[in-house]
Design an enzyme around this catalytic site. Structure first.
Site, PDB file in Angstrom:
ATOM      1  N   CYS A 116       0.822  -1.233   0.000  1.00 31.04           N
ATOM      2  CA  CYS A 116       0.000   0.000   0.000  1.00 31.04           C
ATOM      3  C   CYS A 116       0.846   1.269   0.000  1.00 31.04           C
ATOM      4  CB  CYS A 116      -0.948   0.000   1.182  1.00 31.04           C
ATOM      5  SG  CYS A 116      -1.949  -1.487   1.275  1.00 31.04           S
ATOM      6  N   HIS A 257      -3.303   6.879   3.141  1.00 32.15           N
ATOM      7  CA  HIS A 257      -3.727   5.593   2.571  1.00 32.15           C
ATOM      8  C   HIS A 257      -5.112   5.267   3.140  1.00 32.15           C
ATOM      9  CE1 HIS A 257      -4.036   1.565   1.354  1.00 32.15           C
ATOM     10  NE2 HIS A 257      -3.742   1.029   2.523  1.00 32.15           N
ATOM     11  N   ASN A 287     -10.077  -0.377   0.620  1.00 32.03           N
ATOM     12  CA  ASN A 287      -8.620  -0.268   0.503  1.00 32.03           C
ATOM     13  C   ASN A 287      -8.195  -0.807  -0.867  1.00 32.03           C
ATOM     14  OD1 ASN A 287      -5.866  -0.670   0.658  1.00 32.03           O
ATOM     15  ND2 ASN A 287      -5.904  -1.610   2.681  1.00 32.03           N
TER      16      ASN A 287
HETATM   17  O1  UT7 Z   1      -3.257  -1.785   3.894  1.00 31.94           O
HETATM   18  C1  UT7 Z   1      -3.184  -2.545   5.061  1.00 31.94           C
HETATM   19  C2  UT7 Z   1      -4.424  -3.351   5.190  1.00 31.94           C
HETATM   20  N1  UT7 Z   1      -4.846  -3.720   6.473  1.00 31.94           N
HETATM   21  C3  UT7 Z   1      -5.476  -2.920   7.363  1.00 31.94           C
HETATM   22  O2  UT7 Z   1      -5.509  -1.742   7.301  1.00 31.94           O
HETATM   23  C4  UT7 Z   1      -6.187  -3.664   8.446  1.00 31.94           C
HETATM   24  C5  UT7 Z   1      -6.222  -2.965   9.750  1.00 31.94           C
HETATM   25  N2  UT7 Z   1      -7.179  -3.633  10.608  1.00 31.94           N
HETATM   26  C6  UT7 Z   1      -8.492  -3.360  10.547  1.00 31.94           C
HETATM   27  O3  UT7 Z   1      -8.932  -2.547   9.761  1.00 31.94           O
HETATM   28  C7  UT7 Z   1      -9.388  -4.034  11.569  1.00 31.94           C
HETATM   29  O4  UT7 Z   1      -8.607  -4.882  12.391  1.00 31.94           O
HETATM   30  C8  UT7 Z   1     -10.563  -4.838  10.930  1.00 31.94           C
HETATM   31  C9  UT7 Z   1     -11.576  -3.888  10.331  1.00 31.94           C
HETATM   32  C10 UT7 Z   1     -10.061  -5.821   9.911  1.00 31.94           C
HETATM   33  C11 UT7 Z   1     -11.268  -5.626  12.037  1.00 31.94           C
HETATM   34  O5  UT7 Z   1     -11.730  -4.758  13.041  1.00 31.94           O
HETATM   35  P1  UT7 Z   1     -11.402  -5.017  14.583  1.00 31.94           P
HETATM   36  O6  UT7 Z   1     -12.077  -3.943  15.319  1.00 31.94           O
HETATM   37  O7  UT7 Z   1      -9.910  -5.153  14.747  1.00 31.94           O
HETATM   38  O8  UT7 Z   1     -12.125  -6.385  14.839  1.00 31.94           O
HETATM   39  P2  UT7 Z   1     -11.512  -7.784  15.368  1.00 31.94           P
HETATM   40  O9  UT7 Z   1     -10.740  -8.466  14.314  1.00 31.94           O
HETATM   41  O10 UT7 Z   1     -10.854  -7.570  16.706  1.00 31.94           O
HETATM   42  O11 UT7 Z   1     -12.844  -8.587  15.629  1.00 31.94           O
HETATM   43  C12 UT7 Z   1     -13.783  -8.202  16.645  1.00 31.94           C
HETATM   44  C13 UT7 Z   1     -14.953  -9.181  16.584  1.00 31.94           C
HETATM   45  C14 UT7 Z   1     -14.517 -10.642  16.628  1.00 31.94           C
HETATM   46  O12 UT7 Z   1     -15.483 -11.368  17.341  1.00 31.94           O
HETATM   47  P3  UT7 Z   1     -15.216 -11.757  18.882  1.00 31.94           P
HETATM   48  O13 UT7 Z   1     -13.952 -12.587  18.875  1.00 31.94           O
HETATM   49  O14 UT7 Z   1     -15.053 -10.460  19.614  1.00 31.94           O
HETATM   50  O15 UT7 Z   1     -16.447 -12.535  19.235  1.00 31.94           O
HETATM   51  C15 UT7 Z   1     -14.558 -11.053  15.162  1.00 31.94           C
HETATM   52  O16 UT7 Z   1     -14.791 -12.443  15.014  1.00 31.94           O
HETATM   53  O17 UT7 Z   1     -15.665  -9.014  15.355  1.00 31.94           O
HETATM   54  C16 UT7 Z   1     -15.723 -10.261  14.639  1.00 31.94           C
HETATM   55  N3  UT7 Z   1     -15.586  -9.964  13.207  1.00 31.94           N
HETATM   56  C17 UT7 Z   1     -16.645  -9.642  12.455  1.00 31.94           C
HETATM   57  N4  UT7 Z   1     -17.952  -9.515  12.729  1.00 31.94           N
HETATM   58  C18 UT7 Z   1     -18.775  -9.164  11.721  1.00 31.94           C
HETATM   59  C19 UT7 Z   1     -14.464  -9.924  12.447  1.00 31.94           C
HETATM   60  N5  UT7 Z   1     -14.783  -9.588  11.184  1.00 31.94           N
HETATM   61  C20 UT7 Z   1     -16.119  -9.411  11.157  1.00 31.94           C
HETATM   62  C21 UT7 Z   1     -17.022  -9.043  10.153  1.00 31.94           C
HETATM   63  N6  UT7 Z   1     -18.340  -8.936  10.473  1.00 31.94           N
HETATM   64  N7  UT7 Z   1     -16.627  -8.778   8.868  1.00 31.94           N
END
Ligand code: UT7
Length: 330
Positions: A116, A257, A287
């Site tokens: 990115c 970004h 993204n």
């Molecule tokens: O260019 C570089 C690219 N990468 C990035 O920029 C990624 C940076 N990271 C992020 O943007 C975030 O980490 C995400 C948007 C991917 C995820 O958000 P988060 O607030 O970090 O969520 P998490 O992974 O900690 O998940 C929280 C909860 C989990 O459930 P439990 O364990 O708390 O019960 C996940 O299983 O949300 C659940 N979850 C979802 N629920 C609904 C994870 N993905 C989803 C989803 N829909 N798509």
């Protein structure tokens, strides 16, 4: 000889027609529009047609940037395509784009993989090569078909990514004080495992086993990447401002970004800048990796967010983890 500066002469962007909304995604994986908007700020993303490759999008964006610059392909002697989704592992997508655009055979053409941050890396390289006097006019393109490397069964990643391309024409100007003022590039190589496609390279060539594991798709540790993204982009922004004796509030527009609205808001908070000083279109494209900044740059220009004489700060991070910032005066 008077000092000459490297300037952006024109910008162009392309986004595929097909829109994939959060509601559409909720039919593929267990997610919801509310969750995706709350956690990422994304509402929809563009998805390329099955027969549309990265080079096709790059050619559209490149043509638009050339037209905007009032330039023609025959003037280009350096063509860089930043991408993690080349048409093929070999040859470079830049060579395919060269042929399609009619860029001369004497031009240097290559792909660049800094994920990115690729567009900022490409801009820096173009400026250095133009500054050396060995090249006169560059076309720097960021183009991605991320939909081809996303696991559409993984709800932790598939919400984030989209397809598209953005491009700039870079040339030299005798006008002092304008153009690309500086860049700051870096990488945190100990974190390669946080965001990667495990198979398909020389470490783990594609095999029926790697395909069964889904190792030809993006694997990401979202939370860890999130934290490092905020830290690295803040650092890259602060460093370049400090290098040039500038305060954050002297920046007219920050083009970050576009990975996640919460990342952008956190950086705004750390830099003590209002969030409306940041250009945001992650809601419409998600993204798009190396295409993200040049698409945003083109939209910012077209919508009058960039004013003559003002400073724009570009800042990015990506797999690697690479990071970078660039300061431009218009
Ligand atoms: O260019 C570089 C690219 N990468 C990035 O920029 C990624 C940076 N990271 C992020 O943007 C975030 O980490 C995400 C948007 C991917 C995820 O958000 P988060 O607030 O970090 O969520 P998490 O992974 O900690 O998940 C929280 C909860 C989990 O459930 P439990 O364990 O708390 O019960 C996940 O299983 O949300 C659940 N979850 C979802 N629920 C609904 C994870 N993905 C989803 C989803 N829909 N798509």
């Amino acid at each position: 000889m008077p000092a000459r500066s490297t300037v952006i002469l024109g910008t162009g962007a392309y986004a595929p027609e097909r829109v994939l909304t959060n509601h559409d995604l909720s039919r593929l994986v267990d997610t919801s529009d509310e969750w995706i908007r709350a956690r990422s700020g994304i509402r929809e993303r563009r998805i390329a047609a099955a027969d549309e490759a990265t080079s096709d999008m790059a050619v559209h964006a490149g043509r638009r940037a050339l037209a905007d610059a009032g330039a023609v392909a025959s003037e280009i002697d350096l063509l860089i395509v930043a991408t993690v989704t080349p048409d093929h592992p070999m040859p470079a997508t830049a060579c395919i784009v060269q042929h399609r655009l009619g860029v001369p055979t004497q031009a240097a053409c290559f792909d660049l993989n800094a994920a990115c941050s690729g567009f900022i890396y490409g801009l820096d390289i173009a400026c250095a090569m133009l500054g050396s006097g060995r090249h006169k006019k560059a076309l720097v393109i960021g183009a991605e078909k991320l939909s081809s490397i996303v696991d559409w069964k993984d709800r932790g990643t598939c919400l984030l990514f989209g397809d598209g391309a953005g491009a700039v024409v870079v040339g030299m100007s005798a006008k002092p004080g304008i153009g690309l003022i500086g860049t700051r590039l870096g990488a945190l190589g100990e974190n390669t495992g946080l965001l990667q496609i495990p198979a398909g390279g020389s470490r783990t060539p594609t095999s029926p086993k790697s395909i069964a594991r889904g190792d030809h798709f993006i694997k990401m540790k979202g939370k860890e990447v999130f934290k490092l993204a905020v830290r690295l982009m803040e650092e890259a922004a602060r460093d370049i401002l400090e290098q040039h004796g500038l305060a954050a509030n002297q920046i007219g527009l920050v083009i970050p970004h576009q990975a996640n609205l919460r990342i952008i808001e956190a950086i705004a908070q750390y830099l003590e800048l209002p969030v409306d000083r940041f250009f945001v279109n992650v809601d419409r494209y998600g993204n798009t990796s190396s295409a993200s900044i040049p698409i945003a740059l083109d939209e910012a220009r077209l919508t009058g967010r960039i004013k003559p004489g003002e400073l724009t700060l570009l800042v990015a991070f990506g797999a690697g983890l690479t990071y970078g910032s660039a300061l431009i005066r218009w």
